[in-house]
Design an enzyme around this catalytic site. Sequence first.
Site, PDB file in Angstrom:
ATOM      1  N   ASN A   9       0.864  -1.181   0.000  1.00 33.82           N
ATOM      2  CA  ASN A   9       0.000   0.000   0.000  1.00 33.82           C
ATOM      3  C   ASN A   9       0.904   1.235   0.000  1.00 33.82           C
ATOM      4  OD1 ASN A   9      -1.825   2.024   0.476  1.00 33.82           O
ATOM      5  ND2 ASN A   9      -2.389   1.357   2.539  1.00 33.82           N
ATOM      6  N   TRP A  10       1.033   1.854  -1.157  1.00 34.75           N
ATOM      7  CA  TRP A  10       1.937   3.008  -1.271  1.00 34.75           C
ATOM      8  C   TRP A  10       1.347   4.280  -0.653  1.00 34.75           C
ATOM      9  CZ3 TRP A  10       4.062   2.799  -7.036  1.00 34.75           C
ATOM     10  CH2 TRP A  10       4.907   1.694  -7.160  1.00 34.75           C
ATOM     11  N   LYS A  11       0.061   4.239  -0.322  1.00 39.63           N
ATOM     12  CA  LYS A  11      -0.621   5.430   0.221  1.00 39.63           C
ATOM     13  C   LYS A  11      -0.434   6.615  -0.728  1.00 39.63           C
ATOM     14  CE  LYS A  11      -0.172   3.375   4.727  1.00 39.63           C
ATOM     15  NZ  LYS A  11      -0.197   3.505   6.168  1.00 39.63           N
ATOM     16  N   HIS A  94      -9.791   1.179   4.763  1.00 45.29           N
ATOM     17  CA  HIS A  94      -8.527   1.374   5.479  1.00 45.29           C
ATOM     18  C   HIS A  94      -8.755   2.386   6.605  1.00 45.29           C
ATOM     19  CE1 HIS A  94      -4.430   2.603   6.354  1.00 45.29           C
ATOM     20  NE2 HIS A  94      -4.038   1.485   5.754  1.00 45.29           N
ATOM     21  N   GLU A  96      -7.098   4.784   7.647  1.00 46.66           N
ATOM     22  CA  GLU A  96      -6.825   6.191   7.299  1.00 46.66           C
ATOM     23  C   GLU A  96      -8.008   6.811   6.559  1.00 46.66           C
ATOM     24  OE1 GLU A  96      -3.050   5.613   5.366  1.00 46.66           O
ATOM     25  OE2 GLU A  96      -2.136   5.144   7.295  1.00 46.66           O
ATOM     26  N   GLU A 164      -5.828  -4.983  10.724  1.00 42.16           N
ATOM     27  CA  GLU A 164      -4.813  -3.947  10.925  1.00 42.16           C
ATOM     28  C   GLU A 164      -5.129  -3.178  12.207  1.00 42.16           C
ATOM     29  OE1 GLU A 164      -2.654  -2.623   7.205  1.00 42.16           O
ATOM     30  OE2 GLU A 164      -4.542  -1.564   7.151  1.00 42.16           O
ATOM     31  N   GLY A 170       1.747   2.478  10.856  1.00 36.16           N
ATOM     32  CA  GLY A 170       2.654   3.617  10.682  1.00 36.16           C
ATOM     33  C   GLY A 170       3.316   4.095  11.964  1.00 36.16           C
ATOM     34  N   SER A 210       2.809  -1.835  10.592  1.00 36.92           N
ATOM     35  CA  SER A 210       4.251  -1.810  10.872  1.00 36.92           C
ATOM     36  C   SER A 210       4.953  -3.128  10.543  1.00 36.92           C
ATOM     37  CB  SER A 210       4.515  -1.406  12.331  1.00 36.92           C
ATOM     38  OG  SER A 210       4.124  -0.060  12.544  1.00 36.92           O
TER      39      SER A 210
HETATM   40  P1  PGA Z   1       2.367   0.503   7.772  1.00 36.14           P
HETATM   41  O1  PGA Z   1       0.952   0.666   7.069  1.00 36.14           O
HETATM   42  O2  PGA Z   1       2.967  -0.771   7.254  1.00 36.14           O
HETATM   43  O3  PGA Z   1       3.142   1.722   7.376  1.00 36.14           O
HETATM   44  O4  PGA Z   1       2.117   0.428   9.241  1.00 36.14           O
HETATM   45  C1  PGA Z   1       0.111  -0.436   6.908  1.00 36.14           C
HETATM   46  C2  PGA Z   1      -1.156   0.010   6.242  1.00 36.14           C
HETATM   47  O5  PGA Z   1      -1.535   1.169   6.410  1.00 36.14           O
HETATM   48  O6  PGA Z   1      -1.799  -0.764   5.539  1.00 36.14           O
END
Ligand code: PGA
Length: 252
Positions: A9-11, A94, A96, A164, A170, A210
Amino acid sequence: MSKILVIANWKCNPKSLIEAKRLFEAVGKNIENIKDIEVVVCPPFVYLSGIRKQASGVRLGAQNCFSEQKGAYTGEVSPAMLKNMGCEYVIVGHSERRQHFGETDEIVNLKTKAAPEGGLKPIVCIGEKMEERDQLKNILEGQLIKALKDLETRHLRKIIIAYEPVWAIGTGNFCSPEDAFSVNLMIRKFLTINYSKNISEEIKILYGGSVDSKNAALYIREAKMGGLLVGGASLNTSEFGKIISSIAAISN
Ligand code: PGA
């Protein structure tokens, strides 16, 4: 046995198509000679057409989609469009998106239903916040019930569930493989009770939060996850390469 699924997931990264192409090409190199792992890159929408031409065994996914296939919805991107752009997967719900864009369980449900109608496999994200840890089961089951409400059985078989924990995304916070394993069992039990044993066995459950090259194999080997959702570490080509090889080493 089905392949381990590793989703990058490059966001909202990187800033240019040139960098996106470079990153994508490196993923392709990292998976040469890898057979038992399916690697999916989820870039921002704008890079999909640019990177899909780069020949490699890497699959494509999106980070979000709209809940309708077409129409007067300014600024939205539909599952059907993503499918036509070469995507096979889409991340839905997600944390976010829930946190910054007001995505409710009801919206997550609409997207979860729309994705397979448009030909995509939805990766449905669930997870608890730090302050919700003492009611983990209620929170996760509540999210699942709402996300999967009225989903047709033929579509249910296409979904992937990503656990998650919000506090691990993150942050570098480590979710122990034991805790991830007990959530894995909890989700399987939920699926068996609410659907069937077959469905519970068919649906892949991923871990995300993470993930790095030091802990990736633990989630597969000890937490018995069917794959990983990787954010930050997927933007670092050597780290992401190490994640893939650490899993390849245990899946052979
Ligand atoms: P992260 O993100 O690996 O940077 O914790 C995971 C995600 O948001 O899917």
